[in-house]
Motif scaffolding. Structure first.
Motif, PDB file in Angstrom:
ATOM      1  N   THR A   9      16.195  15.196   5.973  1.00 19.13           N
ATOM      2  CA  THR A   9      17.446  14.508   5.776  1.00 19.13           C
ATOM      3  C   THR A   9      17.204  13.505   4.345  1.00 19.13           C
ATOM      4  OG1 THR A   9      17.822  14.292   8.151  1.00 19.13           O
ATOM      5  CG2 THR A   9      18.837  12.624   6.587  1.00 19.13           C
ATOM      6  N   TYR A  11      17.422  10.813   2.167  1.00 15.87           N
ATOM      7  CA  TYR A  11      17.649   9.172   2.181  1.00 15.87           C
ATOM      8  C   TYR A  11      18.491   8.913   1.084  1.00 15.87           C
ATOM      9  CZ  TYR A  11      16.590   4.154   2.567  1.00 15.87           C
ATOM     10  OH  TYR A  11      16.502   2.974   2.662  1.00 15.87           O
ATOM     11  N   GLU A  58      11.625   8.217   0.591  1.00 12.20           N
ATOM     12  CA  GLU A  58      11.921   7.766   1.974  1.00 12.20           C
ATOM     13  C   GLU A  58      11.761   6.254   1.936  1.00 12.20           C
ATOM     14  OE1 GLU A  58       8.615   9.558   4.377  1.00 12.20           O
ATOM     15  OE2 GLU A  58       7.159   8.095   3.389  1.00 12.20           O
ATOM     16  N   ALA A  59      12.365   5.587   2.979  1.00 14.31           N
ATOM     17  CA  ALA A  59      12.499   4.321   3.264  1.00 14.31           C
ATOM     18  C   ALA A  59      11.065   3.719   3.456  1.00 14.31           C
ATOM     19  CB  ALA A  59      13.478   3.987   4.384  1.00 14.31           C
TER      20      ALA A  59
END
Length: 84
Positions: A9, A11, A58-59
């Protein structure tokens, strides 16, 4: 275990958010935007911007962290040609 060809997914951070870049050994940088399908990041304290693929960011595990972008960078496009 996830299949080898499983898609990640992507981000979508906010401008100024600190994110991690998996493609560059987990380097953390400030999200500056997307141009030509590539994500542009800048080191936390400022410096040379680098690019990576959107699927590689990514976070941070602690959640989003925003920093103020004091001056946006100039657009990433060729300068217009003017007649002299």
């Amino acid at each position: 275990m996830a299949p080898r060809n499983a898609t990640r997914t992507i981000y979508k951070p906010k401008i100024g958010e600190i994110v991690r870049d998996r493609a560059h050994k987990g380097a953390e940088g400030t999200y500056m935007g997307v141009q030509g399908g590539m994500v542009y990041l800048r080191p936390r304290g400022g410096g040379q911007e680098w690019e990576t693929y959107p699927s590689e960011i990514e976070a941070l595990p602690t959640g989003p962290e925003l920093i103020a972008v004091m001056r946006p960078s100039t657009p990433r496009c060729a300068p217009e040609l003017t007649e002299r």
